[in-house]
Design an enzyme around this catalytic site. Structure first.
Site, PDB file in Angstrom:
ATOM      1  N   GLU A 207       0.651  -1.448  -0.285  1.00 34.92           N
ATOM      2  CA  GLU A 207       0.118  -0.216   0.240  1.00 34.92           C
ATOM      3  C   GLU A 207       1.207   1.165   0.103  1.00 34.92           C
ATOM      4  O   GLU A 207       1.975   1.333   0.425  1.00 34.92           O
ATOM      5  CB  GLU A 207      -0.609  -0.188   1.159  1.00 34.92           C
ATOM      6  CG  GLU A 207      -0.590   0.154   2.298  1.00 34.92           C
ATOM      7  CD  GLU A 207      -0.954   0.366   3.499  1.00 34.92           C
ATOM      8  OE1 GLU A 207      -1.880   1.800   3.952  1.00 34.92           O
ATOM      9  OE2 GLU A 207      -1.560  -0.587   4.149  1.00 34.92           O
TER      10      GLU A 207
ATOM     11  N   ARG B  50      -2.678  10.770   6.914  1.00 31.74           N
ATOM     12  CA  ARG B  50      -2.606  10.499   5.321  1.00 31.74           C
ATOM     13  C   ARG B  50      -3.842  10.582   4.931  1.00 31.74           C
ATOM     14  O   ARG B  50      -3.715  10.656   3.115  1.00 31.74           O
ATOM     15  CB  ARG B  50      -2.090   9.324   5.780  1.00 31.74           C
ATOM     16  CG  ARG B  50      -0.787   8.889   5.364  1.00 31.74           C
ATOM     17  CD  ARG B  50      -0.271   7.900   6.589  1.00 31.74           C
ATOM     18  NE  ARG B  50      -0.233   6.609   5.540  1.00 31.74           N
ATOM     19  CZ  ARG B  50      -0.276   4.928   5.543  1.00 31.74           C
ATOM     20  NH1 ARG B  50      -0.140   4.883   6.792  1.00 31.74           N
ATOM     21  NH2 ARG B  50      -0.844   5.047   4.048  1.00 31.74           N
TER      22      ARG B  50
ATOM     23  N   ARG C  86      -5.048   5.728  -1.110  1.00 29.80           N
ATOM     24  CA  ARG C  86      -4.156   4.785  -1.386  1.00 29.80           C
ATOM     25  C   ARG C  86      -4.415   4.349  -2.940  1.00 29.80           C
ATOM     26  O   ARG C  86      -5.594   4.075  -3.377  1.00 29.80           O
ATOM     27  CB  ARG C  86      -4.630   4.026  -0.266  1.00 29.80           C
ATOM     28  CG  ARG C  86      -4.492   3.844   1.127  1.00 29.80           C
ATOM     29  CD  ARG C  86      -3.180   4.177   1.623  1.00 29.80           C
ATOM     30  NE  ARG C  86      -3.362   4.563   2.869  1.00 29.80           N
ATOM     31  CZ  ARG C  86      -3.916   5.837   3.633  1.00 29.80           C
ATOM     32  NH1 ARG C  86      -4.062   6.950   3.008  1.00 29.80           N
ATOM     33  NH2 ARG C  86      -3.720   6.211   5.267  1.00 29.80           N
TER      34      ARG C  86
ATOM     35  N   HIS D 166     -10.581   4.484   1.969  1.00 30.25           N
ATOM     36  CA  HIS D 166      -9.741   3.744   3.333  1.00 30.25           C
ATOM     37  C   HIS D 166     -10.242   2.489   3.166  1.00 30.25           C
ATOM     38  O   HIS D 166     -10.830   1.363   3.664  1.00 30.25           O
ATOM     39  CB  HIS D 166     -10.103   4.551   4.246  1.00 30.25           C
ATOM     40  CG  HIS D 166      -8.684   4.344   5.225  1.00 30.25           C
ATOM     41  ND1 HIS D 166      -8.986   2.662   6.350  1.00 30.25           N
ATOM     42  CD2 HIS D 166      -7.479   4.463   5.553  1.00 30.25           C
ATOM     43  CE1 HIS D 166      -8.139   2.648   7.057  1.00 30.25           C
ATOM     44  NE2 HIS D 166      -6.883   3.720   6.528  1.00 30.25           N
TER      45      HIS D 166
END
Length: 153
Positions: free
Chosen positions: A104, A115, A119, A136
Site C-alpha cells: 500500500e 494521510r 491509497r 480507506h
C-alpha cells in the site's frame, strides 16, 4: 530637354507612390513558429508531443495519485513510513493472494495534515496489479499502468 526630364520624374514619382500605396494595403507577412523539423530544440517539441499523446492513466485518478505512481515506479523515497508496507487485504475487497503480494501507498489529499483515506495498492513485485481507493479500503478501482519508461511525464 527640361520637359522630358520633368515627365520622367513625374512618372517615377507616380509609379513609386502607387507602389507604396499598394504595399501599405497588403497585410504583413505571416510570422512562423520555429521549425519542429529534425534537429529543432527538444524543449520546443516536447509540449506539442505531450499535447498529442493521450494520458495512459484513467481519469478517476487524482493528480496526487499520478505522483504516487511515479514514486512507486522509481522505488521511492516515500513520504510516509507506511508506504510500501504489506497490505493485508483484511477487508477482502481484492482477489485473494498470498500474504506479502499486496503493498500500500498513500495518495496525498491537499489540505490534510494526515494521510487521509486515499491509497494505491499494488500487487506483485514489480507491480502487475494496481488498485485505487479513496474511501480507506471500502472499495477499489482497478487500473493499468504502463511499464516504467512509458509512464507519463
Amino acid at each position: 530637354m527640361r520637359k522630358p526630364l520633368l515627365l520622367v520624374i513625374a512618372v517615377v514619382l507616380l509609379v513609386g507612390g502607387l507602389w507604396g500605396m499598394r504595399a501599405a494595403q497588403q497585410p504583413p507577412p505571416p510570422q512562423f513558429a520555429p521549425s519542429l523539423a529534425a534537429g529543432a530544440d527538444a524543449a520546443v517539441q516536447a509540449p506539442a508531443a505531450r499535447a498529442q499523446r493521450p494520458d495512459p492513466l484513467p481519469a478517476f485518478l487524482p493528480a496526487e495519485a499520478r505522483d504516487t505512481i511515479a514514486l512507486i515506479q522509481r522505488g521511492g523515497p516515500y513520504p510516509h513510513r507506511q508506504d510500501g508496507s504489506t497490505f493485508g487485504n483484511r477487508e477482502r475487497q481484492l482477489p485473494q493472494r498470498p500474504r506479502g503480494y499486496y503493498r500500500e501507498y498513500t495518495v496525498d489529499t491537499p489540505g490534510l495534515n494526515h494521510r487521509g483515506a486515499k491509497r494505491i495498492v499494488t500487487g506483485g513485485d514489480p507491480p502487475d496489479a494496481w488498485y485505487y481507493t479513496d474511501d480507506h479500503y471500502q472499495s477499489f478501482r482497478s487500473f493499468n499502468v504502463p511499464a516504467t519508461g512509458e509512464q507519463h511525464e
